[in-house]
Motif scaffolding. Structure first.
Motif, short mmCIF file in Angstrom:
data_model
loop_
_atom_site.label_atom_id
_atom_site.label_comp_id
_atom_site.label_asym_id
_atom_site.label_seq_id
_atom_site.Cartn_x
_atom_site.Cartn_y
_atom_site.Cartn_z
N ALA A 1 10.13 6.00 -5.30
CA ALA A 1 9.55 5.69 -4.10
C ALA A 1 9.95 4.24 -4.07
CB ALA A 1 8.10 5.67 -3.95
N THR A 2 10.45 3.77 -2.53
CA THR A 2 10.63 2.39 -2.15
C THR A 2 9.81 2.02 -1.05
OG1 THR A 2 13.05 3.19 -2.64
CG2 THR A 2 12.57 1.12 -1.21
N ALA A 3 9.20 0.89 -1.75
CA ALA A 3 8.37 0.16 -0.77
C ALA A 3 9.07 -0.35 0.63
CB ALA A 3 7.56 -0.94 -0.91
N ARG A 4 8.86 -0.15 1.76
CA ARG A 4 9.58 -0.66 2.85
C ARG A 4 8.50 -1.06 3.80
NH1 ARG A 4 14.87 0.67 2.61
NH2 ARG A 4 15.26 2.49 1.49
N SER A 5 8.85 -2.45 4.34
CA SER A 5 8.27 -3.19 5.33
C SER A 5 8.87 -3.18 6.58
CB SER A 5 7.77 -4.57 4.93
OG SER A 5 7.21 -5.25 5.84
#
Length: 150
Positions: free
Chosen positions: A134-138
């Motif tokens: 998973a990649t945390a995106r803002s």
């Protein structure tokens, strides 16, 4: 001579935050089953301490109203429940070794006082490794704050 004007300051405020999942599967030698992956930021920095949970995927039967795990042919049976929680290491990685079955893998991260999660269902079979990362995106918004000057 007196000069007046204004200066605009750009501020980024987090409007939304999401975990984007990627998933792949590979054959491995033997009969092991492996769930593994990495959680990082959109810039590639690893995120440690992110919660990863793997649970037996329960399905409610529409006519009977009960919940039973389903095998590949839709027949109901009750294998022992599986519920495992781990947290990503300092390098953002995790690993869980479940028995064969249908599972829900959920990755949950905390940003301030908010929790965000993403999940996927996996039909795990022996001899396979499942990479669920998973990649945390803002999703930030930009606004202007005028500052007057003299």
């Amino acid at each position: 001579m007196l000069v007046t004007g204004s200066l605009a300051v750009y501020l980024a405020a987090p409007e939304g935050y999401a975990l984007t999942m990627s998933r792949s599967v590979a054959s491995i030698r033997g009969s092991a089953i492996v769930f593994y992956g990495k959680v990082d930021t959109y810039r590639g920095s690893p995120l440690s301490g992110v919660r990863v949970q793997v649970t037996s995927n329960r399905v409610v039967h529409p006519q009977r109203g009960d919940d039973r795990d389903r095998d590949d042919h839709g027949r109901g049976h009750r294998p022992p429940p599986f519920d495992k929680v781990t947290y990503t290491a300092a390098n953002g990685t995790y690993r869980i070794d479940p028995p064969a079955g249908r599972y829900r893998l959920t990755i949950t991260d905390r940003l301030g006082d908010r929790e965000v999660s993403s999940s996927t269902v996996i039909d795990a079979v022996p001899g396979h490794a499942y990479d669920v990362s998973a990649t945390a995106r803002s999703d930030g918004s930009v606004f202007f704050a005028p500052i007057s000057g003299y």
